[in-house]
Design a protein around this motif. Structure first.
Motif: not given
Length: 159
Positions: A24-42, A55-57
């Motif tokens: 549950x948590x790992x796939x959700x975080x991966x999706x959150x990272x993917x969406x955040x990356x789409x916003x541009x400048x990291x 994700x680190x936690x």
């Protein structure tokens, strides 16, 4: 490495926590990272940094639980010699010698301990004082406010 004592219930709870983190948590975080990356400048992307921190936690917690699971020793209290002695997994009813109040605790592993459920860690001062004693014995528990004397009223061997 030392084995980590745990009840069967505690082992199942750790396994369930690991499964939830992985499925549950790992796939959700991966999706959150993917969406955040789409916003541009990291560099200034707070959503991205928050997701990476989470994700680190989660990955750290997964490793911690996997290590515990690999080292745990499941103790089935119902299969122990039922000789009235306080041992890991037993449920013990005590009477405070000062006010005659009664309290019941189960001695469990560190990860299972939850005082609101009357489950105390096998490494706690009260469990340490109880271990090896039997019904009818008086034990002295070292507490911050001073020594407390308890009488062991009963020792039960059930899950």
């Amino acid at each position: 490495m030392n084995n980590i004592p745990v009840t069967a219930f505690g082992a199942k709870a750790l396994e369930a926590a690991l499964l939830k983190l992985k499925d549950v948590s790992r796939p959700r975080i991966i999706e959150d990272i993917r969406i955040a990356r789409a916003h541009g400048d990291l560099k200034e992307n707070a959503e991205y940094h928050a997701a990476k921190e989470e994700q680190s936690f989660v990955e750290g917690r997964i490793k911690e639980i996997e290590l515990k699971l690999s080292r745990m020793q499941i103790i089935d209290v119902t299969k122990l010699s039922q000789d009235g002695r306080c041992v890991f997994g037993t449920t013990i009813t005590l009477m405070n010698s000062v006010d005659n109040s009664e309290i019941t605790y189960q001695i469990v592993g560190e990860d299972e301990a939850d005082i609101s459920l009357d489950k105390i860690s096998c490494h706690s001062p009260i469990a340490s004082a109880l271990m090896g004693n039997e019904e009818g014995d008086k034990v002295i528990v070292k507490a911050p406010k001073g020594d407390i004397v308890y009488k062991i009223l009963s020792v039960e061997y059930y899950i």
